[in-house]
Design a protein around this motif. Structure first.
Motif, PDB file in Angstrom:
ATOM      1  N   MET A 190       3.229  -9.765   9.947  1.00 28.06           N
ATOM      2  CA  MET A 190       2.397 -10.224   9.299  1.00 28.06           C
ATOM      3  C   MET A 190       1.205  -9.856   9.280  1.00 28.06           C
ATOM      4  N   ALA A 191       1.136  -9.207  10.589  1.00 31.84           N
ATOM      5  CA  ALA A 191       0.171  -8.569  11.151  1.00 31.84           C
ATOM      6  C   ALA A 191      -0.385  -6.987  10.629  1.00 31.84           C
ATOM      7  N   THR A 192       1.322  -6.246  10.620  1.00 32.80           N
ATOM      8  CA  THR A 192       1.283  -5.152   9.831  1.00 32.80           C
ATOM      9  C   THR A 192       1.867  -5.020   8.720  1.00 32.80           C
ATOM     10  N   ALA A 193       2.227  -5.505   8.218  1.00 31.02           N
ATOM     11  CA  ALA A 193       2.823  -5.782   6.944  1.00 31.02           C
ATOM     12  C   ALA A 193       1.858  -4.858   5.719  1.00 31.02           C
ATOM     13  N   ASP A 194       0.367  -5.002   6.005  1.00 32.55           N
ATOM     14  CA  ASP A 194      -0.465  -4.533   4.847  1.00 32.55           C
ATOM     15  C   ASP A 194      -0.419  -3.334   4.649  1.00 32.55           C
ATOM     16  N   THR A 195      -0.342  -3.017   6.424  1.00 28.28           N
ATOM     17  CA  THR A 195      -0.663  -1.765   6.845  1.00 28.28           C
ATOM     18  C   THR A 195       0.235  -0.667   6.092  1.00 28.28           C
ATOM     19  N   MET A 196       1.516  -1.091   5.853  1.00 23.41           N
ATOM     20  CA  MET A 196       2.670  -0.378   5.665  1.00 23.41           C
ATOM     21  C   MET A 196       2.586  -0.485   4.278  1.00 23.41           C
ATOM     22  N   LEU A 197       1.872  -1.300   3.423  1.00 22.90           N
ATOM     23  CA  LEU A 197       1.900  -1.220   2.017  1.00 22.90           C
ATOM     24  C   LEU A 197       0.910  -0.521   2.034  1.00 22.90           C
ATOM     25  N   GLN A 198      -0.296  -0.415   2.505  1.00 17.28           N
ATOM     26  CA  GLN A 198      -1.474  -0.170   1.735  1.00 17.28           C
ATOM     27  C   GLN A 198      -1.250   1.738   2.218  1.00 17.28           C
ATOM     28  N   THR A 199      -0.415   1.436   3.201  1.00 16.96           N
ATOM     29  CA  THR A 199      -0.048   3.234   3.561  1.00 16.96           C
ATOM     30  C   THR A 199       0.782   3.795   2.732  1.00 16.96           C
ATOM     31  N   ALA A 200       1.317   3.295   1.325  1.00 15.01           N
ATOM     32  CA  ALA A 200       2.669   3.581   0.509  1.00 15.01           C
ATOM     33  C   ALA A 200       1.225   3.570  -0.483  1.00 15.01           C
ATOM     34  N   LEU A 201       0.500   2.968  -1.222  1.00 15.04           N
ATOM     35  CA  LEU A 201      -0.568   2.829  -1.903  1.00 15.04           C
ATOM     36  C   LEU A 201      -1.773   3.878  -2.575  1.00 15.04           C
ATOM     37  N   ARG A 202      -1.895   4.399  -0.739  1.00 13.71           N
ATOM     38  CA  ARG A 202      -2.970   5.378  -1.083  1.00 13.71           C
ATOM     39  C   ARG A 202      -2.893   6.897  -1.104  1.00 13.71           C
ATOM     40  N   GLU A 203      -1.596   7.297  -1.688  1.00 14.45           N
ATOM     41  CA  GLU A 203      -1.929   8.185  -2.343  1.00 14.45           C
ATOM     42  C   GLU A 203      -0.954   8.194  -3.681  1.00 14.45           C
ATOM     43  N   PRO A 204      -1.437   9.134  -4.724  1.00 15.34           N
ATOM     44  CA  PRO A 204      -0.242   8.832  -6.604  1.00 15.34           C
ATOM     45  C   PRO A 204       0.562   9.051  -6.487  1.00 15.34           C
ATOM     46  N   ALA A 205       1.116   8.533  -6.806  1.00 17.49           N
ATOM     47  CA  ALA A 205       2.684   9.424  -6.465  1.00 17.49           C
ATOM     48  C   ALA A 205       3.838   8.920  -7.791  1.00 17.49           C
ATOM     49  N   GLY A 206       5.004   9.332  -8.273  1.00 19.43           N
ATOM     50  CA  GLY A 206       5.617   9.156  -8.561  1.00 19.43           C
ATOM     51  C   GLY A 206       6.794   8.816  -8.545  1.00 19.43           C
ATOM     52  N   LYS A 207       6.915   9.488  -7.498  1.00 18.14           N
ATOM     53  CA  LYS A 207       8.550   8.812  -6.221  1.00 18.14           C
ATOM     54  C   LYS A 207       8.370   8.147  -5.135  1.00 18.14           C
ATOM     55  N   ILE A 208       8.434   7.285  -4.239  1.00 20.89           N
ATOM     56  CA  ILE A 208       8.568   7.184  -2.949  1.00 20.89           C
ATOM     57  C   ILE A 208       9.252   7.000  -2.021  1.00 20.89           C
ATOM     58  N   THR A 209       9.858   7.748  -0.810  1.00 18.01           N
ATOM     59  CA  THR A 209      10.877   6.851  -0.178  1.00 18.01           C
ATOM     60  C   THR A 209       9.772   6.250   1.349  1.00 18.01           C
ATOM     61  N   LEU A 210      10.342   5.167   1.418  1.00 21.32           N
ATOM     62  CA  LEU A 210      10.045   4.548   2.894  1.00 21.32           C
ATOM     63  C   LEU A 210      10.983   4.751   3.700  1.00 21.32           C
ATOM     64  N   ASP A 211      10.411   5.056   5.040  1.00 18.73           N
ATOM     65  CA  ASP A 211      11.569   5.491   5.655  1.00 18.73           C
ATOM     66  C   ASP A 211      11.385   4.908   7.053  1.00 18.73           C
ATOM     67  N   LEU A 212      12.303   3.780   6.692  1.00 15.79           N
ATOM     68  CA  LEU A 212      12.229   2.339   8.030  1.00 15.79           C
ATOM     69  C   LEU A 212      13.415   1.903   9.320  1.00 15.79           C
ATOM     70  N   SER A 213      13.710   3.587   9.259  1.00 12.57           N
ATOM     71  CA  SER A 213      14.716   3.931   9.793  1.00 12.57           C
ATOM     72  C   SER A 213      14.330   3.656  11.773  1.00 12.57           C
ATOM     73  N   ALA A 214      13.451   3.499  11.642  1.00  9.22           N
ATOM     74  CA  ALA A 214      12.740   3.432  13.229  1.00  9.22           C
ATOM     75  C   ALA A 214      11.761   1.528  13.676  1.00  9.22           C
ATOM     76  N   VAL A 215      12.332   0.597  11.820  1.00  9.01           N
ATOM     77  CA  VAL A 215      11.858  -0.295  12.362  1.00  9.01           C
ATOM     78  C   VAL A 215      12.769  -1.385  13.592  1.00  9.01           C
ATOM     79  N   THR A 216      12.023  -1.492  14.055  1.00 10.20           N
ATOM     80  CA  THR A 216      12.887  -2.736  15.204  1.00 10.20           C
ATOM     81  C   THR A 216      12.626  -4.121  14.920  1.00 10.20           C
ATOM     82  N   PHE A 217      11.426  -4.482  13.852  1.00 16.67           N
ATOM     83  CA  PHE A 217      11.622  -6.068  13.167  1.00 16.67           C
ATOM     84  C   PHE A 217      10.670  -5.826  11.697  1.00 16.67           C
ATOM     85  N   PHE A 218      11.804  -6.522  11.057  1.00 16.66           N
ATOM     86  CA  PHE A 218      11.154  -6.577   9.574  1.00 16.66           C
ATOM     87  C   PHE A 218      10.800  -8.064   9.419  1.00 16.66           C
TER      88      PHE A 218
END
Length: 104
Positions: free
Chosen positions: A31-59
């Motif tokens: 809950m402290a970092t999820a919005d940062t993840m979302l905003q990072t993905a929304l920061r740049e206009p893009a037609g395609k997004i790859t969200l690499d969560l391979s180094a995430v340890t807790f979700f």
């Protein structure tokens, strides 16, 4: 787990290549970092997004909510590369068969 008062490790970065945005997230997404993840993905206009969560340890549920919002906004244009932990959480929550989830 006692971390000696140190905050959990989290990072989110984005790199754009043409209209493809590659977002790399590491550490704990909660809950402290999820919005940062979302905003990072929304920061740049893009037609395609790859969200690499391979180094995430807790979700947690806040992270799931942010991911579902991203999947709705980029329907058919999102690919998620989960860590083992993220894949397990998504399977438990009923999202393990989503088309945006990388099967590898």
């Amino acid at each position: 787990m006692d971390q000696g008062g140190a905050p959990p490790v989290f990072s989110a970065s984005a790199e754009i290549d043409g209209d493809h945005l590659h977002v790399v997230v590491a550490g704990e997404v909660d809950m402290a970092t999820a919005d940062t993840m979302l905003q990072t993905a929304l920061r740049e206009p893009a037609g395609k997004i790859t969200l690499d969560l391979s180094a995430v340890t807790f979700f947690d549920s806040a992270a799931i909510h942010a991911l579902v919002r991203l999947a709705q906004q980029f329907s058919g244009k999102l690919t998620v590369r989960p860590s083992r932990q993220v894949r397990r959480v998504l399977e438990i929550s009923g999202l393990g068969e989503q088309s945006w989830l990388d099967p590898a």
